[in-house]
Design an enzyme around this catalytic site. Structure first.
Site, PDB file in Angstrom:
ATOM      1  N   LYS A  32     -55.106  61.990 -87.040  1.00  0.00           N
ATOM      2  CA  LYS A  32     -55.723  62.787 -86.084  1.00  0.00           C
ATOM      3  C   LYS A  32     -56.638  62.398 -84.678  1.00  0.00           C
ATOM      4  O   LYS A  32     -56.882  61.089 -85.045  1.00  0.00           O
ATOM      5  CB  LYS A  32     -56.980  63.828 -87.007  1.00  0.00           C
ATOM      6  N   ARG A 130     -68.091  72.128 -95.626  1.00  0.00           N
ATOM      7  CA  ARG A 130     -67.388  72.312 -94.367  1.00  0.00           C
ATOM      8  C   ARG A 130     -66.307  73.293 -94.558  1.00  0.00           C
ATOM      9  O   ARG A 130     -66.388  74.335 -95.034  1.00  0.00           O
ATOM     10  CB  ARG A 130     -66.772  70.908 -93.769  1.00  0.00           C
ATOM     11  N   TYR A 260     -78.063  48.569 -63.177  1.00  0.00           N
ATOM     12  CA  TYR A 260     -79.096  49.639 -63.015  1.00  0.00           C
ATOM     13  C   TYR A 260     -80.425  49.264 -63.346  1.00  0.00           C
ATOM     14  O   TYR A 260     -80.552  48.857 -64.666  1.00  0.00           O
ATOM     15  CB  TYR A 260     -78.590  50.961 -63.419  1.00  0.00           C
ATOM     16  N   MET A 308     -70.917  53.153 -65.425  1.00  0.00           N
ATOM     17  CA  MET A 308     -69.886  54.132 -66.093  1.00  0.00           C
ATOM     18  C   MET A 308     -68.492  53.477 -65.942  1.00  0.00           C
ATOM     19  O   MET A 308     -67.619  53.703 -66.868  1.00  0.00           O
ATOM     20  CB  MET A 308     -69.833  55.253 -64.906  1.00  0.00           C
TER      21      MET A 308
END
Ligand SMILES: *Cc1c(COP(=O)(O)O)cnc(C)c1O
Length: 408
Positions: A32, A130, A260, A308
């Site tokens: 998955k 679940r 940063y 990022m």
């Protein structure tokens, strides 16, 4: 430029290893979430090469994609679905479907074709709260399933459930509840060939949960499901290596602020190397102060905040050139920082580190990495017989007799 090298040979070897450890005839390889970030198709193929007898995904769409891409030699199972037309399409693709309620059972029956029953695995809720049918629904669900099975609209292939891993006690309680489910199914004259409860952790450490099939995800990618144990002692090899070339090198003086907010300042004149991997690529920003990478076999701390698209490392006076390859994580037996270590640095689990690698990162398969150390770091614990099996399957030879991963 940014790449995740996937050692499919490691996946094959890990499946072989885990299948031996679990000692059960059926091994369901969970691919998955795009094979936990490794690529679903290549992971499925590598797992089948290692002896997986089924592959599984969460979503029906992922399962159908595998069938369309040619996974035909073993059945594909998917357990997460919503009401709607996708179910019929999946059934027509031959997908085995997890069914956890009366509604889902009827939908599965309705999705059958002429002479083609929908193949299902009935999911029992035994603890995690679940998916799955609750205890009070089992008798009616089983009785109805038996009727639909007889009428040729469904084929009940398996019964399954999922452990919460809250504690060894809890998991053993779930094993008993599952056992009870099997008994109730048998009373309704349902006797599905597959019984599966154990995921990676129980496949390794909880023989009671193995029944005749295990459903293993993380372990096939060579990662350990617990913080208390790393891959190597359990004979697994991490399959993913994340790396990128240095794109800029800068010599700076002391007290130079980096990235940063200048949360990092150089303590002396040093060399900074810029690596084009950032949080958009799945490098957790929360690991900014504890993460580390390797370059030329040496380990370097990150300098300042992960951005990022890039991160910076402080290499001191070491010679580093543009184009030199930085490994963010990989197999620690080969000198890389581990995904486990990144997980600790980010306050998360290794599952999240590999599954969140971003779309900009190219996945590339390597059949089997050449490694001089290979073989030495493999099985480090002798195989010892565990308790007897309770249902089907051969006698169990287990390397890990009920060794609890951090359980109280
Ligand atoms: C993800 C998942 C697994 C695999 O779990 P691992 O810990 O990765 O082995 C097995 N069963 C179900 C239902 C799952 O959702």
């Amino acid at each position: 430029m940014r790449e995740a090298i996937i050692d499919t040979g490691a996946i094959t070897a890990n499946v072989r290893r885990l299948k031996t450890v679990a000692g059960v005839p059926e091994f369901i390889a969970v691919v998955k979430a795009d094979g936990y970030g490794h690529g679903a198709l290549r992971s499925a193929r590598a797992a089948i090469d290692g002896g997986a007898t089924r592959v599984a995904t969460a979503d029906l769409e992922e399962a159908m994609a595998l069938v369309r891409q040619g996974i035909r030699e073993v059945p594909v199972l998917a357990w997460s679905h919503r009401p709607g037309p996708t179910l019929s399409v999946a059934a027509a693709h031959g997908i085995e479907i997890g069914v956890g309620s009366n509604e889902q059972l009827e939908a599965a029956a309705a999705a059958a074709g002429a002479g083609r029953p929908t193949r299902i695995h009935i999911q029992l809720e035994t603890g995690p709260g679940r998916g799955g049918a609750s205890l009070e629904d089992w008798p009616t669900l089983f009785t109805r399933a038996r009727r639909l099975h007889e009428s040729g609209r469904i084929d009940v292939v398996g019964l399954f459930s999922h452990l919460s891993g809250a504690s060894r006690q809890d998991d053993l309680g779930q094993v008993r509840a599952f056992d009870q489910g099997v008994d109730i199914a048998n009373l309704a004259r349902l006797d599905p060939p597959l019984l599966h409860l154990a995921a990676t952790s129980a496949a390794i450490w909880l023989p009671e949960a193995r029944f005749n099939a295990v459903r293993v995800g993380l372990g096939i990618y060579g990662l350990s499901p617990t913080r208390d144990e790393s891959s190597a002692p359990i004979g697994l090899r991490p399959a993913m290596t994340l790396r990128a070339p240095v794109v800029a090198v800068r010599r700076v003086g002391a007290h130079h602020g980096v990235s940063y907010d200048h949360t990092y300042r150089t303590s002396r004149s040093t060399t900074l190397a810029l690596v084009p991997l950032g949080y958009a690529d799945g490098i957790p920003r929360s690991a900014s102060y504890e993460g580390a990478v390797t370059l030329h076999g040496r380990r370097y701390p990150l300098a300042g905040r992960i951005a990022m698209d890039q991160l910076v490392i402080d290499v001191g006076d070491d010679a580093v050139r543009v184009g030199d390859v930085v490994t963010v994580f990989g197999d620690p037996a080969r000198g890389a920082v581990s995904a486990d270590e990144w997980a600790r640095a980010a306050g998360t689990i290794n599952y999240e580190i590999v599954t969140r690698i971003g779309a900009r990162v190219t996945r590339r398969s390597i059949g089997a990495l050449q490694d001089p150390a290979r073989g030495r770091n493999r099985v480090t614990r002798p195989l010892a017989p565990s308790g007897t099996r309770r249902r089907g399957g051969p006698a169990v030879i287990s390397a890990f007799p009920a060794r609890p991963p951090g359980w109280s």
